[in-house]
Design an enzyme around this catalytic site. Structure first.
Site, PDB file in Angstrom:
ATOM      1  N   ASN A 134      -4.648   8.201   2.422  1.00 36.20           N
ATOM      2  CA  ASN A 134      -5.565   7.369   3.214  1.00 36.20           C
ATOM      3  C   ASN A 134      -5.100   7.087   4.647  1.00 36.20           C
ATOM      4  OD1 ASN A 134      -3.590   5.606   2.470  1.00 36.20           O
ATOM      5  ND2 ASN A 134      -4.939   4.089   1.544  1.00 36.20           N
ATOM      6  N   HIS A 164      -1.661   2.627   7.020  1.00 34.50           N
ATOM      7  CA  HIS A 164      -1.453   1.332   6.367  1.00 34.50           C
ATOM      8  C   HIS A 164      -1.690   0.218   7.380  1.00 34.50           C
ATOM      9  CE1 HIS A 164       0.528  -1.962   4.234  1.00 34.50           C
ATOM     10  NE2 HIS A 164       1.056  -2.257   5.405  1.00 34.50           N
ATOM     11  N   TYR A 222       6.550  -1.335  -0.804  1.00 35.41           N
ATOM     12  CA  TYR A 222       5.538  -1.390  -1.865  1.00 35.41           C
ATOM     13  C   TYR A 222       6.060  -2.075  -3.134  1.00 35.41           C
ATOM     14  CZ  TYR A 222       2.339   1.607   0.797  1.00 35.41           C
ATOM     15  OH  TYR A 222       1.461   2.098   1.747  1.00 35.41           O
ATOM     16  N   GLU A 234       6.403  -7.341   6.824  1.00 36.06           N
ATOM     17  CA  GLU A 234       6.499  -5.886   7.001  1.00 36.06           C
ATOM     18  C   GLU A 234       7.123  -5.519   8.347  1.00 36.06           C
ATOM     19  OE1 GLU A 234       2.452  -4.755   6.175  1.00 36.06           O
ATOM     20  OE2 GLU A 234       2.685  -5.145   4.030  1.00 36.06           O
ATOM     21  N   LYS A 294       0.546   7.130   8.186  1.00 35.62           N
ATOM     22  CA  LYS A 294       1.232   7.756   7.055  1.00 35.62           C
ATOM     23  C   LYS A 294       1.386   9.264   7.317  1.00 35.62           C
ATOM     24  CE  LYS A 294      -0.485   4.262   3.780  1.00 35.62           C
ATOM     25  NZ  LYS A 294      -1.262   4.029   2.535  1.00 35.62           N
TER      26      LYS A 294
HETATM   27  N1  UDP Z   1      -2.754   3.649  -3.787  1.00 34.10           N
HETATM   28  C1  UDP Z   1      -2.823   4.791  -4.576  1.00 34.10           C
HETATM   29  N2  UDP Z   1      -3.601   4.764  -5.705  1.00 34.10           N
HETATM   30  C2  UDP Z   1      -4.289   3.654  -6.088  1.00 34.10           C
HETATM   31  C3  UDP Z   1      -4.222   2.499  -5.265  1.00 34.10           C
HETATM   32  C4  UDP Z   1      -3.437   2.532  -4.127  1.00 34.10           C
HETATM   33  O1  UDP Z   1      -2.204   5.805  -4.284  1.00 34.10           O
HETATM   34  O2  UDP Z   1      -4.989   3.695  -7.110  1.00 34.10           O
HETATM   35  C5  UDP Z   1      -1.912   3.681  -2.579  1.00 34.10           C
HETATM   36  C6  UDP Z   1      -2.718   3.786  -1.279  1.00 34.10           C
HETATM   37  O3  UDP Z   1      -2.002   4.644  -0.384  1.00 34.10           O
HETATM   38  C7  UDP Z   1      -2.715   2.369  -0.758  1.00 34.10           C
HETATM   39  C8  UDP Z   1      -1.345   1.880  -1.221  1.00 34.10           C
HETATM   40  O4  UDP Z   1      -1.174   2.486  -2.492  1.00 34.10           O
HETATM   41  O5  UDP Z   1      -2.860   2.331   0.645  1.00 34.10           O
HETATM   42  C9  UDP Z   1      -1.219   0.394  -1.363  1.00 34.10           C
HETATM   43  O6  UDP Z   1      -2.200  -0.087  -2.212  1.00 34.10           O
HETATM   44  P1  UDP Z   1      -2.937  -1.472  -1.939  1.00 34.10           P
HETATM   45  O7  UDP Z   1      -3.871  -1.723  -3.077  1.00 34.10           O
HETATM   46  O8  UDP Z   1      -1.922  -2.509  -1.617  1.00 34.10           O
HETATM   47  O9  UDP Z   1      -3.829  -1.102  -0.677  1.00 34.10           O
HETATM   48  P2  UDP Z   1      -3.645  -1.313   0.900  1.00 34.10           P
HETATM   49  O10 UDP Z   1      -4.467  -2.507   1.223  1.00 34.10           O
HETATM   50  O11 UDP Z   1      -2.181  -1.476   1.223  1.00 34.10           O
HETATM   51  O12 UDP Z   1      -4.192  -0.049   1.500  1.00 34.10           O
END
Ligand code: UDP
Length: 162
Positions: free
Chosen positions: A123, A126, A60, A137, A20
């Protein structure tokens, strides 16, 4: 190939991994690629991309009702990302372990998110959560012509499947 081993990488499982914008700013692209190379996975697609907003929204789509969705899309398009398709036995679960949990505020030391992420909204990387989503994806982020079929000669020394 070693005697008795099949040529090519057994197990067609693939996952989509994306560094990211904060990961690029931190200079972590090489480290993340190395981690997958060292684990014996095979790189099938790789590109640097300034993400169109619509693509980030498609990626997303399942989260579009979440309160953090607008900020998430803004974050993903805030700078370039590095898109990767990795292949190998169990690569989806391995990528999840190597990269770590979504929220860096509950860090798993030794993982990319745990060591370099700051908060859930920053974070670093991905990874797909299932083989089905890996394929979805990869198809979303790569054209067929951007995915390369090739065999890595070290593969039979790294994997014992027959
Ligand atoms: N995310 C966020 N706030 C939240 C939860 C998720 O900004 O409270 C963002 C974070 O970057 C995450 C992405 O949304 O990686 C996708 O969320 P998901 O729960 O699908 O997690 P993933 O397993 O894709 O990391």
């Amino acid at each position: 190939p070693l005697p008795g081993s099949k040529s090519g990488l057994g197990g067609s499982e693939r996952t989509y991994v994306m560094v990211k914008p904060d990961g690029l700013q931190q200079g972590l692209v090489g480290e993340i690629i190395s981690m997958f190379e060292h684990k014996g996975f095979v790189l099938k697609g790789l590109k640097l991309l300034q993400t169109p907003e619509e693509l980030a929204q498609n990626h997303y789509f399942e989260l579009k009702e979440k309160p953090f969705y607008p900020k998430l899309v803004k974050y993903i398009i805030s700078g370039p990302v590095v898109c990767m398709a990795w292949q190998g036995p169990g690569v989806v679960a391995s990528a999840r372990k190597l990269i770590g949990v979504t929220n860096p505020l509950q860090p798993e030391p030794g993982t990319i998110c745990g060591d370099f992420g700051t908060e859930v909204g920053r974070n670093v990387v991905h990874r797909s959560d299932s083989p089905e989503n890996g394929e979805r994806e990869i198809a979303l982020w790569f054209k067929d012509s951007e995915l390369v079929e090739w065999e890595q000669c070290i593969t039979p020394w790294l994997w014992s499947w027959q």
